[in-house]
Design a protein around this motif. Structure first.
Motif, PDB file in Angstrom:
ATOM      1  N   ARG A  96     -15.605  14.193  39.393  1.00  0.00           N
ATOM      2  CA  ARG A  96     -15.859  12.950  38.662  1.00  0.00           C
ATOM      3  C   ARG A  96     -15.176  11.802  39.383  1.00  0.00           C
ATOM      4  O   ARG A  96     -14.205  12.012  40.103  1.00  0.00           O
ATOM      5  CB  ARG A  96     -15.328  13.049  37.231  1.00  0.00           C
ATOM      6  CG  ARG A  96     -15.835  14.240  36.455  1.00  0.00           C
ATOM      7  CD  ARG A  96     -17.230  13.992  35.918  1.00  0.00           C
ATOM      8  NE  ARG A  96     -17.813  15.170  35.342  1.00  0.00           N
ATOM      9  CZ  ARG A  96     -17.689  15.553  34.079  1.00  0.00           C
ATOM     10  NH1 ARG A  96     -16.961  14.849  33.253  1.00  0.00           N
ATOM     11  NH2 ARG A  96     -18.272  16.641  33.647  1.00  0.00           N
ATOM     12  N   GLN A  97     -15.679  10.618  39.177  1.00  0.00           N
ATOM     13  CA  GLN A  97     -15.072   9.464  39.828  1.00  0.00           C
ATOM     14  C   GLN A  97     -14.850   8.364  38.805  1.00  0.00           C
ATOM     15  O   GLN A  97     -15.700   8.084  37.973  1.00  0.00           O
ATOM     16  CB  GLN A  97     -15.965   8.951  40.960  1.00  0.00           C
ATOM     17  CG  GLN A  97     -15.279   7.919  41.806  1.00  0.00           C
ATOM     18  CD  GLN A  97     -15.847   7.843  43.211  1.00  0.00           C
ATOM     19  OE1 GLN A  97     -16.664   8.650  43.613  1.00  0.00           O
ATOM     20  NE2 GLN A  97     -15.409   6.858  43.962  1.00  0.00           N
ATOM     21  N   ASP A  98     -13.666   7.758  38.897  1.00  0.00           N
ATOM     22  CA  ASP A  98     -13.301   6.636  38.045  1.00  0.00           C
ATOM     23  C   ASP A  98     -12.762   5.563  38.984  1.00  0.00           C
ATOM     24  O   ASP A  98     -11.634   5.669  39.470  1.00  0.00           O
ATOM     25  CB  ASP A  98     -12.234   7.067  37.035  1.00  0.00           C
ATOM     26  CG  ASP A  98     -11.864   5.968  36.067  1.00  0.00           C
ATOM     27  OD1 ASP A  98     -12.584   4.949  36.018  1.00  0.00           O
ATOM     28  OD2 ASP A  98     -10.852   6.118  35.362  1.00  0.00           O
ATOM     29  N   GLY A  99     -13.586   4.588  39.285  1.00  0.00           N
ATOM     30  CA  GLY A  99     -13.203   3.596  40.285  1.00  0.00           C
ATOM     31  C   GLY A  99     -13.155   4.265  41.641  1.00  0.00           C
ATOM     32  O   GLY A  99     -14.091   4.932  42.046  1.00  0.00           O
TER      33      GLY A  99
END
Length: 120
Positions: A96-99
């Motif tokens: 997953r990617q957050d920013g």
């Protein structure tokens, strides 16, 4: 290339009803590949200077983190048991990617199932 060059049985653990975050990914952002679902290998790391029960998590032959310390003892027992039988332990998971930061959730069997596999 060591462990990865040996011919072994590859086993994806069934009954993946729980998720488990991978610890230490903030230190290995450059090793994490892609996004979405991918296979991850779990390998005992007995030489780990911080935890003799450490279980390293690999993606594409690159270490991306560890099984969280509070779950490592149980998972270390399973990985070692299956490794002695010539079986590599693999699970599916999601990057997953957050920013700019990426993190990983592994799809794993429930703790009760893992304990049942460890019984003689």
């Amino acid at each position: 290339m060591g462990f990865f060059s040996r011919k072994r049985t590859v086993t994806f653990l069934p009954n993946a009803t729980d998720t488990m975050p991978v610890a230490g990914v903030s230190y290995r952002q450059s090793a994490i590949r892609g996004r979405g679902i991918g296979p991850f290998q779990l390998m005992a790391d007995p030489g780990n200077k911080f935890d003799e029960n450490a279980v390293a998590v690999y993606q594409d032959k690159r270490q991306v983190g560890f099984v969280p310390a509070d779950e490592a003892k149980l998972w270390c027992r399973l990985v070692k048991k299956l490794s002695k039988e010539g079986t590599g332990v693999w699970v599916y998971g999601a990057v997953r990617q957050d920013g700019r930061d990426r993190w990983i959730l592994l799809n794993v069997p429930a703790e009760e199932q893992v304990r049942a596999w460890l019984k003689p």
